[in-house]
Design a protein around this motif. Structure first.
Motif, mmCIF file in Angstrom:
data_model
loop_
_atom_site.group_PDB
_atom_site.id
_atom_site.type_symbol
_atom_site.label_atom_id
_atom_site.label_comp_id
_atom_site.label_asym_id
_atom_site.label_seq_id
_atom_site.Cartn_x
_atom_site.Cartn_y
_atom_site.Cartn_z
ATOM 1 N N LYS A 160 11.676 -8.336 23.305
ATOM 2 C CA LYS A 160 12.760 -8.820 22.457
ATOM 3 C C LYS A 160 12.324 -8.786 20.989
ATOM 4 N N ILE A 161 13.301 -8.675 20.103
ATOM 5 C CA ILE A 161 13.002 -8.803 18.681
ATOM 6 C C ILE A 161 12.519 -10.219 18.400
ATOM 7 N N SER A 218 11.304 -15.424 21.469
ATOM 8 C CA SER A 218 12.066 -14.531 20.597
ATOM 9 C C SER A 218 12.716 -15.276 19.437
ATOM 10 N N THR A 219 13.054 -16.551 19.632
ATOM 11 C CA THR A 219 13.710 -17.328 18.570
ATOM 12 C C THR A 219 12.944 -18.583 18.207
ATOM 13 N N PRO A 268 8.683 -6.485 14.541
ATOM 14 C CA PRO A 268 7.977 -7.429 15.430
ATOM 15 C C PRO A 268 8.758 -7.714 16.703
ATOM 16 N N GLN A 269 8.030 -7.707 17.826
ATOM 17 C CA GLN A 269 8.634 -7.998 19.127
ATOM 18 C C GLN A 269 7.819 -9.057 19.858
ATOM 19 N N PHE A 284 15.728 -1.441 14.116
ATOM 20 C CA PHE A 284 15.936 -2.162 12.857
ATOM 21 C C PHE A 284 16.381 -3.574 13.176
ATOM 22 N N VAL A 285 16.410 -4.414 12.145
ATOM 23 C CA VAL A 285 16.842 -5.798 12.338
ATOM 24 C C VAL A 285 17.439 -6.315 11.030
#
Length: 361
Positions: free
Chosen positions: A347-348, A61-62, A341-342, A290-291
């Motif tokens: 997770k985002i 995710s990160t 995107p996930q 949203f993000v």
């Protein structure tokens, strides 16, 4: 509890399976079993092998998804900590409804083996309770599964028959937490990561014990780095001291709160903006995924950017943003996209979001 893997048995929907029976089921081949059960049999076959370790995958995710080698004895200690904290007993029904590629699902199975839980298996989907007809003592879900369940009348009623629910794999936003408060069951948000073999702390979301704070297991020691990121020492489940990217505050009673991730800080014109805090402010007013992300900007360094899945009234949205966000926190750019995107476990994907924003701009 049983910590000798040779003595462990899987109680699967009321039927006991030995390691030899699992090996026989695997030998029959994937075509002879439903996909969710096949994934379970493969995991168990690896679990019962002579190897003291196994491979797990981070979500990505990160950052780039990674493979990690983890020790089975530490996975069993993690299972023990959770089962003792939640008072899970032999014969209690436990639902497996997540992807066994990731540690959260693996640990549901390991808890079942260690504590003798009666495992109920369903495919990883957005509606895990759609065909469950028996009361559950314990279930673990990701936030999207809980959201979908609460918005389906029949599934919501089934969830009310589940005594304990833990939610992991992503943050529980304020709107979802508000819905959870009225449930007549015990619901917890978890804090942890692949490296800690699932969670090392729990936060009660409803009932008289509801709190904004996470409470770590007694064997866990926490501290803060000079950048106020959480440092975890959890010797039962992890040999190394973990330097996280989660910006946190630790309270005198040992509890803590997470403000966001260091790598989600946007430096815009010298002002440091936590993406999660902006998202928290916008969430009550944006009814679709949203993000908040950023794009390079020659003047500001990084420009705050809002990506929204689907189509909304742009003028109305801009007016609301003007109203609720301070000038430094307002997105310089707002773009509608087909899909946020996930990662594979819902997770985002922050890295892909930044890449998408740069392409759009």
């Amino acid at each position: 509890m049983i910590f000798d893997r040779k003595q462990q048995r899987l109680l699967l929907e009321g039927t006991i399976y030995t390691p030899e029976e699992i090996a026989r089921l695997v030998a029959e081949g994937a075509e002879n079993h439903p996909s969710a059960l096949w994934d379970l049999y493969l995991f168990l076959n690896e679990w019962f092998s002579d190897s003291p370790a196994m491979t797990v995958h981070t979500s990505g995710s990160t950052g780039t998804p990674k493979e990690l080698t983890v020790r089975k004895d530490q996975m069993m200690q993690s299972a023990r900590l959770t089962c003792e904290y939640l008072n899970l007993q032999a014969g209690d029904t436990a639902l497996l409804c997540m992807n066994l590629r990731y540690i959260g699902a693996m640990m549901v199975v390991v808890r079942s083996l260690v504590a003798g839980l009666n495992l109920i298996v369903r495919p990883a989907s957005g509606h895990p309770l759609s065909d469950i007809s028996v009361p559950l003592r314990f279930a673990a879900m990701v936030p999207l599964q809980v959201y979908n369940t609460l918005h389906n009348l029949g599934e919501r009623e089934q969830l009310k028959q589940t005594e304990i629910l833990i939610i992991g794999g992503g943050a529980v936003d304020e709107a979802l937490e508000a819905e959870i408060r009225s449930l007549p069951i015990a619901v917890y948000s978890t804090y942890g990561m692949t490296e800690t073999l699932s969670h090392i702390a729990l936060r009660r979301l409803n009932g008289n014990s509801a709190s904004d704070h996470y409470y770590p297991f007694s064997s866990v020691e926490l501290s803060l780095s000079p950048e106020n990121t959480l440092v975890i020492k959890a010797p039962l489940v992890c040999d190394d001291i973990l330097q996280t990217n989660d910006i946190a505050r630790i309270y005198p009673d040992g509890s803590f709160v997470i403000w966001g991730r260091k790598d989600n800080v946007i430096n815009s014109g010298g002002i440091k903006i936590q993406a999660e805090e902006v998202e928290k402010s916008l969430r009550p007013f944006i009814p679709v995924p949203f993000v908040i992300t950023s794009v390079p900007d020659p003047r500001l360094g990084q420009a705050v950017t809002l990506l929204i899945e689907g189509q909304l009234d742009m003028e109305e949205l801009k007016n609301k943003v003007q109203e609720i966000l301070s000038p430094y926190h307002r997105p310089k750019y707002i773009r509608m996209v087909d899909l946020i995107p996930q990662t594979g476990n819902g997770k985002i994907n922050r890295i892909e979001c930044r890449t998408l924003a740069e392409k759009l701009l």
